[in-house]
Scaffold this active site. Structure first.
Site, short mmCIF file in Angstrom:
data_model
loop_
_atom_site.label_atom_id
_atom_site.label_comp_id
_atom_site.label_asym_id
_atom_site.label_seq_id
_atom_site.Cartn_x
_atom_site.Cartn_y
_atom_site.Cartn_z
N SER A 114 0.38 -2.10 -3.79
CA SER A 114 1.89 -2.51 -4.14
C SER A 114 2.34 -2.80 -2.37
O SER A 114 2.38 -3.93 -2.00
CB SER A 114 2.07 -1.13 -3.50
OG SER A 114 3.94 -0.92 -4.26
N THR A 115 3.22 -2.65 -2.02
CA THR A 115 3.44 -3.07 -0.77
C THR A 115 2.66 -3.52 0.07
O THR A 115 2.06 -2.97 0.54
CB THR A 115 5.08 -1.81 0.00
OG1 THR A 115 5.86 -1.13 -0.73
CG2 THR A 115 5.88 -2.72 1.35
N HIS A 163 1.98 -3.64 -8.01
CA HIS A 163 3.35 -3.05 -8.57
C HIS A 163 4.04 -4.44 -8.44
O HIS A 163 4.67 -4.91 -7.06
CB HIS A 163 3.64 -1.79 -7.35
CG HIS A 163 3.02 -0.78 -8.13
ND1 HIS A 163 3.52 0.19 -6.53
CD2 HIS A 163 2.35 -0.75 -8.64
CE1 HIS A 163 2.17 0.82 -7.60
NE2 HIS A 163 1.43 0.42 -8.62
N MET A 215 3.13 1.86 -1.05
CA MET A 215 4.37 2.82 -0.70
C MET A 215 3.88 3.92 -2.09
O MET A 215 2.84 3.63 -3.10
CB MET A 215 5.40 2.60 -1.17
CG MET A 215 5.60 2.39 -2.19
SD MET A 215 7.79 1.75 -1.99
CE MET A 215 8.20 3.38 -2.09
N ASP A 272 0.27 6.04 -5.76
CA ASP A 272 -0.55 5.26 -7.60
C ASP A 272 -1.76 5.12 -7.23
O ASP A 272 -1.82 4.47 -6.12
CB ASP A 272 0.30 4.56 -7.72
CG ASP A 272 -0.25 3.81 -9.22
OD1 ASP A 272 -0.95 4.70 -10.07
OD2 ASP A 272 0.16 2.96 -9.37
#
Length: 384
Positions: free
Chosen positions: A202-203, A228, A321, A324
């Site tokens: 993600s991030t 994401h 972050m 997940d």
């Protein structure tokens, strides 16, 4: 630092300090109201272009900057390296309307040091009504604000949620700053030669994916990724991965058969899961409800893969972050599969990898630069 009241919201001690940079006064006002609705966030600067942002940053304590891309005088991409030069600890979120051009610029910005991105609704009216955007913006600011504070050893907001207690039977006792009451717990089981490599991120994920896949070389196993991102971004990310990797990369298509030595990325807005048809593994895309506030999400991908590959599944959880991938990794390890996590020092946000590392699910927790060589040794060795 005492709590204060802004409007009707009482600010917590040490609220994260934010600068909003956008040439539209209306948009700056809307972003400010969204952010100020959270007691842990305080907008301390609101400026119309990158040049003013650079000047103001030197004299203000700022944790996170929400930076527009298209602005007069100095645009966001030009301002980005100047802002990081002034204050290397500041975390920058690129904000733009969701066009292919802006998605391309955002990916470039992340390679230049931006921590994350957020697609803005196309109008002020749409922005006012976009509950998903509001939630995502606030959560990203708070997550990155925490990263900035940890790096500078500053206190976090007084009402931050306390981390869960660690599980028992710890092997490696390494305390972590984003999980201060937890410790890394490593699994002792030997990793079998995998038949598939699955990655969740993600991030900060795009740069981590470039590092891992750009150094992995050609392998015979399929590689599947859930990052994401919204739809326009995932299509571009697949193209960028193809440029750095030695294997072809594309968005997964519903009904497509997985091929060894190919990379498949979950399209934005769709969960990517898998099923067996004869001897083939087939991609299935769906728009089931978001999980962990995400679609695509890592957990449904891992659950479906675990049913097919069992102990022959290798999972990488990279920077991001939230958590997940945690529940999916629990299913993977219960079926005999293995999980490797990116370490905290090289993660933009040690949320997703930190969650699996401190839950006792990982065989190793290593820097991003070491992941490719580690994986390559596992996928190229003789079958166990």
């Amino acid at each position: 630092m005492n709590s204060s009241t802004t409007g009707n919201v009482t600010k917590s001690d040490n609220a994260y300090r934010v600068m909003v940079v956008d040439d539209s006064a209306v948009i700056r006002g809307l972003l400010t109201r969204i952010l100020e609705s959270d007691p842990n966030v305080s907008v301390v600067e609101s400026v119309p272009n990158g040049e003013v942002a650079v000047k103001r940053l030197g004299s203000r304590e700022i944790d996170v900057i929400v930076l527009d891309i298209e602005m007069p005088v100095m645009d966001g991409l030009t301002a980005l390296p100047k802002l990081l030069e002034v204050k290397p600890s500041v975390q920058i979120i690129m904000a733009s309307t969701l066009t292919r051009k802006n998605a391309e610029i955002s990916l470039r910005a992340m390679r230049l040091g931006a921590a994350d991105y957020i697609p803005k609704p196309t109008s002020s009216g749409a922005l006012t009504k976009a509950s998903d955007f509001k939630f995502e913006l606030v959560e990203k600011v708070k997550a990155l604000g925490q990263v900035a504070r940890v790096g500078k050893k500053e206190p976090l907001p007084s009402d931050s949620a306390a981390p869960r207690k660690p599980k028992a039977n710890l092997v490696a006792e390494t305390p972590t700053s984003l999980y201060p009451n937890k410790q890394i717990s490593l699994r002792k089981e030997a990793i079998q030669k995998p038949d598939l490599l699955a990655i969740g991120s993600s991030t900060g994920g795009p740069q981590a994916l470039f590092d891992v896949l750009g150094n992995l070389g050609v392998i015979s196993q399929p590689v599947v990724i859930t990052q994401h991102m919204p739809a326009t971004f995932t299509a571009l990310l697949a193209e960028h991965i193809s440029r750095v990797a030695d294997m072809p990369s594309k968005e997964g298509e519903d009904g497509e058969v997985l091929k060894g030595g190919h990379i498949y990325l979950a399209p934005g807005g769709y969960h990517m899961v898998f099923e067996i048809k004869g001897t083939d593994t087939i991609i299935r895309l769906n728009q089931d409800p978001p999980e962990n506030f995400c679609r695509p999400a890592v957990d449904p991908m891992l659950r479906s893969l675990s049913k097919i590959y069992g102990s022959r599944l290798l999972v990488l959880i990279l920077t991001g972050m939230g958590s997940d991938g945690l529940r999916g990794s629990e299913v993977v390890t219960a079926a005999g599969g293995s999980v490797i996590a990116q370490d905290e020092q090289t993660s933009v946000v040690w949320g997703m990898p930190g969650a699996v590392a401190t839950a006792g699910l990982c065989s190793s927790v290593i820097p991003v630069k070491e992941i490719a060589s580690n994986v390559r040794q596992l996928v190229l060795r003789s079958a166990a």
